[in-house]
Design a protein around this motif. Structure first.
Motif, short mmCIF file in Angstrom:
data_model
loop_
_atom_site.label_atom_id
_atom_site.label_comp_id
_atom_site.label_asym_id
_atom_site.label_seq_id
_atom_site.Cartn_x
_atom_site.Cartn_y
_atom_site.Cartn_z
N PHE A 8 0.82 -1.22 0.00
CA PHE A 8 0.00 0.00 0.00
C PHE A 8 0.85 1.27 0.00
O PHE A 8 0.50 2.25 -0.66
N ALA A 9 1.97 1.27 0.71
CA ALA A 9 2.81 2.47 0.78
C ALA A 9 3.38 2.82 -0.59
O ALA A 9 3.51 4.01 -0.93
N LYS A 10 3.73 1.83 -1.37
CA LYS A 10 4.31 2.07 -2.70
C LYS A 10 3.26 1.96 -3.82
O LYS A 10 3.60 2.09 -4.99
N ASP A 11 2.02 1.69 -3.43
CA ASP A 11 0.90 1.55 -4.38
C ASP A 11 1.23 0.54 -5.48
O ASP A 11 1.22 0.86 -6.68
N ILE A 12 1.53 -0.67 -5.06
CA ILE A 12 1.86 -1.74 -6.00
C ILE A 12 0.73 -2.02 -7.00
O ILE A 12 1.00 -2.24 -8.19
N PRO A 13 -0.55 -1.97 -6.60
CA PRO A 13 -1.61 -2.18 -7.59
C PRO A 13 -1.54 -1.18 -8.75
O PRO A 13 -1.76 -1.55 -9.91
N ARG A 14 -1.21 0.06 -8.43
CA ARG A 14 -1.10 1.08 -9.48
C ARG A 14 0.07 0.77 -10.40
O ARG A 14 -0.02 0.93 -11.63
N LEU A 15 1.18 0.33 -9.83
CA LEU A 15 2.34 -0.03 -10.64
C LEU A 15 2.01 -1.18 -11.60
O LEU A 15 2.37 -1.15 -12.78
N LEU A 16 1.33 -2.19 -11.08
CA LEU A 16 0.98 -3.34 -11.92
C LEU A 16 0.00 -2.95 -13.02
O LEU A 16 0.11 -3.41 -14.16
N LYS A 63 1.12 -0.27 -20.15
CA LYS A 63 2.31 0.37 -20.71
C LYS A 63 2.27 1.89 -20.54
O LYS A 63 2.53 2.66 -21.45
N ILE A 64 1.93 2.31 -19.32
CA ILE A 64 1.83 3.72 -18.98
C ILE A 64 2.98 4.12 -18.07
O ILE A 64 3.21 3.49 -17.04
N TRP A 65 3.72 5.15 -18.46
CA TRP A 65 4.79 5.72 -17.63
C TRP A 65 4.16 6.82 -16.79
O TRP A 65 3.98 7.94 -17.24
N ASP A 66 3.84 6.49 -15.56
CA ASP A 66 3.07 7.39 -14.69
C ASP A 66 3.85 7.63 -13.41
O ASP A 66 3.88 6.78 -12.53
N GLU A 67 4.49 8.79 -13.30
CA GLU A 67 5.24 9.12 -12.09
C GLU A 67 4.28 9.62 -11.01
O GLU A 67 3.47 10.52 -11.26
N PHE A 68 4.37 9.03 -9.85
CA PHE A 68 3.48 9.42 -8.76
C PHE A 68 4.22 9.32 -7.44
O PHE A 68 5.24 8.64 -7.33
#
Length: 429
Positions: free
Chosen positions: A219-227, A233-238
Motif C-alpha cells: 500500500f505504501a508504494k501503491d503496487i496495484p497502481r504499478l501493476l 504500458k503507462i509511464w506514470d510518475e506518482f
C-alpha cells in the motif's frame, strides 16, 4: 566418550568441551538444565529513538530470554538441541520413556520426523485420525504423549475420545500455534486432569512478519497502481509513502506480533502493541508503547496507527473483538492487516469500513470462513489484498514444527524438565 561428543557437537551445540562434559554430569545428577544458551537482548544497542526506563537489573528481569519464566520457543533466538545433547551424552539421565500416539491424517508427510528421528528412549506407538484407529491393545502400553496435527479431521471431536480411551496421557503437543481447531466443551477439562498442553509457537513467526512488511509496502508504494500501469504500458510518475516514521499498531503481541514489530522497527516505524499482560513488554526494546486489552485500549490503538496488524488468537474473548466501533476509531487512511484468526474480526464491519473509505485498504490472510466464499464482498474490493491462509506455508513449515517437538520438547519431557510453549487451555493460547 569421543563418539558421544561428536554426536552432540553434530547437533550444533555452541559450547566447548568442558561445558559439554559439565552439563552432562550435572544433569545425570538430576540437576535442572537451565536455558543459559539463549541469545541475550543487548539493550545497549537500542536505537536512540527508543526510550527505555529503569535500572539494568529491572531490564534484565523484565526482558531476559534466559530467565526461567521465559518458556517460549523462538527459532531465531532460542538455542536448539540442549536437551537432546544431554540425552546423547548421558542416556542414564532419562527419567521416563516417551510412548507416543499421533492424532493426524495417515498421509501427513510432516509426520516423517516421528518415524525416523525419535530420540533414544521414545517410541511411536500408533498413528490414527479416529479413536477406533487406536487398538485396545495399546492401553497396556500406557501411552503418555499425544501428538496432535491440524491435519486430523474433526480433531475437536476425536481428542476427548482418545483421552478417555487412554487415561495415561500426560502431555498433549499441538503441531500448530493456534489450538482453536481443538475447541470443544471437553477441552477445558484437559488442564483440570493435570494434562500439560504445548504448541508450536515460535515456528511460524518470521515468515508471517515478512508478510506484514510486504503488505505495508504493497500500500505504501501503491503496487496495484504499478501493476496496472505496467499492464497498460503507462509511464506514470506518482508520489509514494515511506514506512519510516509511520505507526504500526499490533493487536495481540505474542511471538508473531513481536516478530512483525522487530522488522517494522528496522524500517523506522513506531510500535504500539496491545496484549493481555502489558507488563511483560514494559522493557521490550522494539515496542514504544504497550496497552492492556479492552475496548478503550483497542480504540486508542486504532486511532493512532497507520497500519494495524491483528495477530490475536481466536478465543471466546477475542471473537468479534475488532468490530464496527474499533473501525470507527481508525486513523484516516489506515491499512488493516489480519494474519491471526479470521473470527477475531467482524468482517461485515470491515467491509463497511473499506467501502465507506474509513480504511485505505486491507491485507487479509485469514477469514471467518475458509475457503472464502466466492460471493463474499471482500473479493470485489480493489483495495483488498487476499491470500488463502498460506503466508506461513513454506515448503518445510510443518516439518519444522514436528522437528521442534522431536528435537526440543520430547527430550525435555524424557529428562523431566519443564516443557517449552505451555498453553493455558482456559485462555485458548
Amino acid at each position: 566418550m569421543s563418539m558421544i561428543l561428536s554426536r552432540a557437537l553434530g547437533r550444533h551445540y555452541a559450547g566447548d568441551l568442558s561445558k559439554l562434559t559439565t552439563l552432562a554430569v550435572a544433569n545425570s545428577r538430576s540437576s535442572r538444565l537451565r536455558h543459559s544458551g539463549r541469545k541475550k537482548v543487548e539493550l545497549a544497542s537500542l536505537s536512540s529513538s527508543r526510550s527505555i526506563s529503569g535500572s539494568s537489573e529491572m531490564q534484565k528481569k523484565a526482558w531476559d530470554t534466559q530467565a526461567d519464566e521465559y518458556k517460549f520457543w523462538n527459532r531465531e533466538e532460542s538455542r536448539s538441541g540442549q536437551a537432546q545433547m544431554v540425552l546423547d551424552m548421558s542416556p542414564d539421565s532419562i527419567q521416563k520413556e516417551a510412548r507416543i500416539l499421533c492424532l493426524s491424517a495417515a498421509d501427513d508427510a510432516a509426520n516423517k520426523p516421528l518415524l525416523d528421528k525419535l530420540p533414544f528412549g521414545s517410541r511411536l506407538l500408533h498413528v490414527g485420525s479416529q479413536s477406533t484407529d487406536f487398538p485396545d491393545e495399546l492401553i497396556d502400553e500406557s501411552p503418555n504423549v499425544l501428538f496432535v496435527s491440524p491435519s486430523c479431521p474433526h480433531a475437536r471431536l476425536i481428542l476427548p475420545l482418545v483421552l478417555a480411551k487412554f487415561p495415561t496421557i500426560e502431555w498433549i503437543h499441538v503441531r500448530s500455534a493456534g489450538i482453536d481447531f481443538l475447541e470443544s466443551d471437553e477441552l477445558p477439562y484437559v488442564g483440570k486432569k493435570g494434562i500439560i498442553m504445548t504448541n508450536a509457537k515460535g515456528q511460524f513467526s518470521s515468515s508471517l512478519a515478512e508478510y506484514v512488511m510486504m503488505a505495508c509496502s504493497y500500500f505504501a508504494k501503491d503496487i496495484p497502481r504499478l501493476l496496472k500501469n505496467k499492464d497498460s504500458k503507462i509511464w506514470d510518475e506518482f508520489e509514494i509513502q515511506e514506512l519510516r516514521g509511520r505507526t504500526m499498531g499490533i493487536v495481540g503481541y505474542g511471538d508473531i506480533g513481536r516478530a512483525a514489530a522487530k522488522l517494522a522497527s528496522v524500517f523506522g516505524m513506531k510500535i504500539i502493541a496491545l496484549r493481555r499482560n502489558p507488563e511483560k513488554s514494559e522493557f521490550d526494546p522494539v515496542c514504544d508503547e504497550v496497552l492492556g486489552t479492552g475496548r478503550l485500549s483497542l480504540q486508542k490503538l486504532m486511532s493512532v496507527s497507520d497500519y494495524v496488524v491483528c495477530s490475536a488468537p481466536s478465543t471466546v474473548e477475542t471473537r468479534g473483538m475488532v468490530n464496527a466501533d474499533a473501525f470507527k476509531a481508525s486513523k484516516k487512511n489506515q491499512v488493516f492487516i489480519n494474519l491471526g484468526r479470521g473470527p477475531v474480526v467482524d468482517e461485515d464491519a470491515l467491509v463497511e469500513a473499506l467501502q465507506n473509505g474509513t480504511l485505505r485498504g486491507a491485507a487479509l490472510d485469514v477469514f471467518a470462513t475458509e475457503p472464502l466464499p466466492t460471493d463474499h464482498a471482500l473479493w470485489d474490493l480493489d483495495q483488498v489484498l487476499i491470500s488463502p491462509h498460506n503466508m506461513d506455508r513454506t515448503a518445510t513449515f510443518m516439518h519444522e514444527a514436528t522437528e521442534f517437538f522431536v528435537n526440543e520438547n520430547l527430550p525435555r519431557f524424557m529428562l523431566g524438565h519443564s516443557l517449552l510453549n505451555p498453553v493455558d487451555v482456559s485462555l485458548g493460547y
